[in-house]
Design an enzyme around this catalytic site. Structure first.
Site, PDB file in Angstrom:
ATOM      1  N   SER A  32      -4.166  -2.107   0.697  1.00 34.05           N
ATOM      2  CA  SER A  32      -3.568  -1.124   1.260  1.00 34.05           C
ATOM      3  C   SER A  32      -3.299   0.181   0.584  1.00 34.05           C
ATOM      4  O   SER A  32      -3.391   0.048  -0.724  1.00 34.05           O
ATOM      5  CB  SER A  32      -2.221  -1.845   1.877  1.00 34.05           C
ATOM      6  OG  SER A  32      -1.366  -0.714   2.260  1.00 34.05           O
ATOM      7  N   TYR A  65       5.303  -6.816   0.481  1.00 39.16           N
ATOM      8  CA  TYR A  65       3.943  -6.423   0.534  1.00 39.16           C
ATOM      9  C   TYR A  65       3.247  -5.598  -0.531  1.00 39.16           C
ATOM     10  O   TYR A  65       2.187  -5.822  -0.792  1.00 39.16           O
ATOM     11  CB  TYR A  65       4.236  -5.440   2.091  1.00 39.16           C
ATOM     12  CG  TYR A  65       2.877  -5.266   2.564  1.00 39.16           C
ATOM     13  CD1 TYR A  65       2.275  -6.038   3.542  1.00 39.16           C
ATOM     14  CD2 TYR A  65       2.459  -3.747   2.470  1.00 39.16           C
ATOM     15  CE1 TYR A  65       0.984  -5.387   3.929  1.00 39.16           C
ATOM     16  CE2 TYR A  65       1.120  -3.164   2.882  1.00 39.16           C
ATOM     17  CZ  TYR A  65       0.601  -4.184   3.764  1.00 39.16           C
ATOM     18  OH  TYR A  65      -0.639  -3.635   4.297  1.00 39.16           O
ATOM     19  N   LYS A  73      -0.134  -6.542  -2.423  1.00 37.89           N
ATOM     20  CA  LYS A  73      -1.126  -5.594  -2.353  1.00 37.89           C
ATOM     21  C   LYS A  73      -1.538  -4.904  -3.591  1.00 37.89           C
ATOM     22  O   LYS A  73      -2.882  -4.848  -3.881  1.00 37.89           O
ATOM     23  CB  LYS A  73      -0.842  -4.647  -1.250  1.00 37.89           C
ATOM     24  CG  LYS A  73      -0.809  -5.096   0.351  1.00 37.89           C
ATOM     25  CD  LYS A  73      -1.983  -5.754   0.718  1.00 37.89           C
ATOM     26  CE  LYS A  73      -1.830  -6.102   2.108  1.00 37.89           C
ATOM     27  NZ  LYS A  73      -3.273  -6.940   2.614  1.00 37.89           N
TER      28      LYS A  73
END
Length: 267
Positions: free
Chosen positions: A152, A166, A170
């Site tokens: 991402s 998150y 990532k």
């Protein structure tokens, strides 16, 4: 407006190759698998829910490729390794691996529990390492291959409050892929990472937000997306197929933003 253009073959010389795509029943994983199918690539696809996976696999088979559908929860012990083993056994080789499955547990850092972190570390990071570790011997035996991680833009820069788990996982994907690329380059196994921005597809989080708050999302697009719209899953699929193909033979250890100018990192 969702993607409705006619999709043409890019002739990436992927015909007859074999790829595993995780999380392929919807969204980015399905779009990547569909693009590979359009290029003539045979597929092993997995997802947790059998019916959506079967429907996606049928759409891929309609493009005249062989598809092995493997319903599985990749976070179950041994599941990533079993998926790779079944794919390699069924097709007799393995050329490409797309580590796409992922998710999020949003919350303030101090409120996230060890259980929250373990769940996201497994889903966004560890399962990809396990699948890749299992895939490397098969690629080595075939003279090379290509591994792609779907990260991402928030693995490259701060994603904002509530995204510590998150963001961390990532970022970890990008870092691990870079070192893997260095270690495997001499064996003709390339390893790269995609960093999508805000991508809208039916049933996805951005699509739900647009449906529930169209004016707020118009403001979001104006403020954050220089291209003036959300990205499309098919646009991620196009770039993924290129990176997996020999047309990207000099590209390894890279992390490529696919975000319409959304990200702000200089590196």
């Amino acid at each position: 407006m969702l993607y409705a253009k006619a999709v043409k073959k890019m002739n990436l010389e992927l015909k007859g190759k074999v790829a595993v795509v995780t999380g392929a029943s919807r969204g980015l994983g399905r779009a990547i698998a569909m693009r590979l199918a359009r290029e003539g690539c045979h597929l092993a696809v997995c997802a947790r829910q059998e019916q959506p996976l079967s429907e996606a696999a049928a759409a891929m088979r309609a493009l005249d490729v062989e598809v092995l559908a493997l319903p599985a929860d990749v976070c179950s012990p041994g599941a990533p390794e079993q998926i790779i083993s079944q794919a390699a056994s069924h097709f007799g080789c393995l050329n490409c691996l797309v580590n796409n499955v992922g998710g999020n547990r949003r919350g303030r850092f101090e409120e996230l529990t060890d259980g929250d972190w373990e769940a996201i570390l497994d889903l966004n990071f560890r399962v990809h390492l396990r699948a890749s570790r299992a895939a490397v011997p098969h690629m080595r035996a075939g003279g090379g291959g290509s591994i792609l991680f779907v990260s991402s833009i928030f693995g490259r820069e701060a994603g904002g409050a509530g995204l510590s788990a998150y963001n961390a996982t990532k970022s970890a994907l990008i870092s691990a892929a870079k070192i893997m690329a260095l270690e495997l380059a001499g064996e003709n196994i390339r390893v790269n990472t995609l960093a999508p921005g805000s991508i809208r597809f039916p049933g996805g989080s951005w699509d739900r937000r647009v449906q529930s708050d169209p004016e707020g999302m118009k403001a979001f697009v104006t403020q954050n997306l220089p291209i003036g719209r959300f990205g499309r899953a098919e646009e991620i699929g196009d770039v993924a197929a290129f990176l997996l193909s020999e047309r990207a033979s000099l590209v390894t250890g890279a992390c490529l933003n696919v975000d319409g100018g959304q990200s702000r990192s200089l590196i």
